[in-house]
Design a protein around this motif. Structure first.
Motif, PDB file in Angstrom:
ATOM      1  N   ILE A 231       0.847  -1.192   0.000  1.00  0.00           N
ATOM      2  CA  ILE A 231       0.000   0.000   0.000  1.00  0.00           C
ATOM      3  C   ILE A 231       0.879   1.237   0.000  1.00  0.00           C
ATOM      4  N   TRP A 232       0.631   2.134  -0.946  1.00  0.00           N
ATOM      5  CA  TRP A 232       1.351   3.413  -0.921  1.00  0.00           C
ATOM      6  C   TRP A 232       0.799   4.258   0.219  1.00  0.00           C
ATOM      7  N   ASN A 233       1.697   4.865   0.997  1.00  0.00           N
ATOM      8  CA  ASN A 233       1.257   5.728   2.085  1.00  0.00           C
ATOM      9  C   ASN A 233       2.363   6.706   2.432  1.00  0.00           C
ATOM     10  N   ASN A 234       1.981   7.888   2.887  1.00  0.00           N
ATOM     11  CA  ASN A 234       2.939   8.815   3.479  1.00  0.00           C
ATOM     12  C   ASN A 234       2.790   8.710   4.988  1.00  0.00           C
ATOM     13  N   LEU A 235       3.651   7.941   5.611  1.00  0.00           N
ATOM     14  CA  LEU A 235       3.566   7.682   7.034  1.00  0.00           C
ATOM     15  C   LEU A 235       4.115   8.847   7.850  1.00  0.00           C
ATOM     16  N   HIS A 236       3.612   8.980   9.075  1.00  0.00           N
ATOM     17  CA  HIS A 236       4.179   9.931  10.036  1.00  0.00           C
ATOM     18  C   HIS A 236       5.260   9.203  10.833  1.00  0.00           C
ATOM     19  N   PRO A 237       6.325   9.885  11.211  1.00  0.00           N
ATOM     20  CA  PRO A 237       7.392   9.209  11.956  1.00  0.00           C
ATOM     21  C   PRO A 237       6.916   8.492  13.220  1.00  0.00           C
ATOM     22  N   ASN A 238       5.839   9.000  13.863  1.00  0.00           N
ATOM     23  CA  ASN A 238       5.405   8.339  15.090  1.00  0.00           C
ATOM     24  C   ASN A 238       4.716   7.004  14.838  1.00  0.00           C
ATOM     25  N   VAL A 240       6.316   4.691  13.194  1.00  0.00           N
ATOM     26  CA  VAL A 240       7.435   3.754  13.243  1.00  0.00           C
ATOM     27  C   VAL A 240       7.666   3.379  14.702  1.00  0.00           C
ATOM     28  N   ILE A 241       7.539   2.093  15.026  1.00  0.00           N
ATOM     29  CA  ILE A 241       7.559   1.665  16.424  1.00  0.00           C
ATOM     30  C   ILE A 241       8.853   0.960  16.815  1.00  0.00           C
ATOM     31  N   SER A 272      10.741  -0.156  20.020  1.00  0.00           N
ATOM     32  CA  SER A 272      11.144   0.944  20.902  1.00  0.00           C
ATOM     33  C   SER A 272       9.988   1.560  21.676  1.00  0.00           C
ATOM     34  N   LEU A 273       8.738   1.116  21.464  1.00  0.00           N
ATOM     35  CA  LEU A 273       7.589   1.630  22.214  1.00  0.00           C
ATOM     36  C   LEU A 273       7.233   0.689  23.354  1.00  0.00           C
ATOM     37  N   ASP A 274       6.684   1.265  24.439  1.00  0.00           N
ATOM     38  CA  ASP A 274       6.336   0.444  25.598  1.00  0.00           C
ATOM     39  C   ASP A 274       5.292  -0.604  25.253  1.00  0.00           C
ATOM     40  N   GLU A 275       4.322  -0.230  24.419  1.00  0.00           N
ATOM     41  CA  GLU A 275       3.270  -1.160  24.047  1.00  0.00           C
ATOM     42  C   GLU A 275       2.720  -0.742  22.697  1.00  0.00           C
ATOM     43  N   ALA A 276       2.644  -1.671  21.763  1.00  0.00           N
ATOM     44  CA  ALA A 276       2.203  -1.298  20.419  1.00  0.00           C
ATOM     45  C   ALA A 276       1.656  -2.527  19.697  1.00  0.00           C
ATOM     46  N   ASN A 304      16.102  11.522   0.834  1.00  0.00           N
ATOM     47  CA  ASN A 304      15.575  10.524   1.765  1.00  0.00           C
ATOM     48  C   ASN A 304      14.064  10.473   1.667  1.00  0.00           C
ATOM     49  N   THR A 305      13.514   9.269   1.518  1.00  0.00           N
ATOM     50  CA  THR A 305      12.062   9.111   1.406  1.00  0.00           C
ATOM     51  C   THR A 305      11.458   8.478   2.661  1.00  0.00           C
ATOM     52  N   ALA A 306      12.158   8.571   3.788  1.00  0.00           N
ATOM     53  CA  ALA A 306      11.651   8.041   5.053  1.00  0.00           C
ATOM     54  C   ALA A 306      10.414   8.813   5.507  1.00  0.00           C
ATOM     55  N   PRO A 307       9.615   8.241   6.415  1.00  0.00           N
ATOM     56  CA  PRO A 307       8.469   8.983   6.963  1.00  0.00           C
ATOM     57  C   PRO A 307       8.892  10.356   7.456  1.00  0.00           C
TER      58      PRO A 307
END
Length: 376
Positions: A231-238, A240-241, A272-276, A304-307
């Motif tokens: 799926i094409w998407n423009n993700l937000h950095p938050n 990324v878990i 890297s998140l406490d719960e996800a 760079n094409t990262a979120p």
């Protein structure tokens, strides 16, 4: 993704089947012959700023040099190369966009430097070797569309031994993410199947024909479209878990078609998140303009094409849904074995397989799960 000539993907040292150029042109190149598509790419500020900076901050690579722009599209990279001081620019374009590129070169006063050649880079003949090859060849998740094949062909045919590639290096990334896209796609799939079932009932009731024999095939089609296609998407950095990992590095000066025909990797992705809820993996790329060891850039530039919080690029990221998703916490890791090969039906598309297994911080290891995906 500039329009690129076809060819190098058609044959390879590994004996890949030949590609029908007429079919390939109809399926792929025609899209890039329209200005609306070129405009989409030209409005991508991240893309444009990176290439502009790469050329003008490294003008010594261009000043007085001969440049080859592979898949020139609108011609903007060729124009910038001329403005940066190139002695000659050969701008190769497979489609009728070539005429627009000539018009832009004239309008910007560089027609005496920029020579637009309509044709495939595998077929054209240049009168001299070149100092620089510049191209915007990157597709979704870097390698979709197999455009780099033509750049490799151009490099092997026309680049001088001490020449440079723009960009010079590329990397593919994979990261664990949280997203609701899987739930939405499952809902869309269920709606499609409900609609099919009503169709089957109505066809039986009104026309006396039982269509149910095709239900399995219809389900398979829709599973691929809704649940197994990236799926094409423009993700937000938050979203990324966990920690992203490089799954492929490419040196554009030395890479071969066989090096990119298949991509295989095994990585650990720490959470890297406490719960996800690990619902998917996301793929993106970056490219670098750093010249070569013997002819380094004055200033290295990265695209760079990262979120990105500001919306990112027209490439976005590719989201690969995991079924089932996993509950994860900080300290857990997900081991991912990844493979991506070119589709047998269309060499510009990709077939992928992910095997993922959760390694909990406590030491518990969950069974591996394998899922197939398609980058189309």
């Amino acid at each position: 993704m500039a329009s690129l000539p076809n060819g190098a993907a058609a044959t390879g040292s590994s004996g890949a089947p030949a590609v029908d150029k007429e079919v390939d042109f109809a399926n792929y190149f025609c899209t890039y012959a329209y200005l609306y598509h070129q405009k989409e790419m030209l409005c991508d500020r991240v893309r444009m700023d990176a290439y502009h900076s790469a050329v003008f901050r490294n003008a010594p690579h261009f000043r007085g040099k001969v440049v080859l722009d592979v898949g020139t599209g609108s011609g903007i990279l060729a124009i910038w190369s001329a403005q940066a001081g190139a002695r000659k620019v050969y701008a190769v374009e497979a489609t009728d966009m070539a005429e627009h590129a000539r018009e832009l070169a004239r309008a910007n006063g560089v027609a005496d430097i920029v020579e637009v050649i309509q044709g495939t880079v595998e077929d054209v003949v240049l009168p001299e070797k070149v100092d620089v090859i510049i191209s915007e060849w990157m597709g979704y998740f870097l390698l979709r569309e197999s455009m780099f094949d033509s750049v490799i062909c151009a490099r092997d045919r026309w680049l001088k031994p001490d020449g440079v590639m723009y960009p010079s290096h590329a990397r593919m990334w994979l990261a664990p993410i949280r997203t609701g896209l899987g739930d939405k796609k499952m809902e869309d799939f269920d709606i499609a199947m409900d609609d099919w079932n009503l169709f089957v009932e109505d066809t039986q009731a009104y026309y006396g024909v039982n269509m149910n024999a095709l239900t399995k095939a219809y389900r398979s089609e829709n599973e691929k479209y809704y649940l197994k296609s990236s799926i094409w998407n423009n993700l937000h950095p938050n979203q990324v878990i966990g920690q992203a990992a490089v799954i492929k590095e490419i040196d554009c000066l030395t890479a071969t078609v066989d090096d990119i025909r298949e991509v295989r990797a095994q990585v650990m992705l720490p959470i890297s998140l406490d719960e996800a809820r690990l619902a998917a993996l996301a793929g993106w790329f970056d490219v670098h303009f750093r010249g070569s060891k013997q002819n380094p850039a004055v200033e290295e530039v990265e695209l760079n094409t990262a979120p990105n919080e500001r919306g990112g690029t027209h490439w976005g990221q590719q989201v690969f849904l995991l079924k089932p998703p996993l509950k994860v916490t900080r300290g857990d890791s997900v081991k991912v074995s990844f493979s991506m090969v070119r589709s047998k039906e269309n060499h510009r598309l990709m077939d992928m397989e992910f095997t993922y297994e959760l390694h909990e911080f406590s030491g518990k290891q969950h069974p591996a799960i394998t899922t197939k995906m398609y980058l189309e």
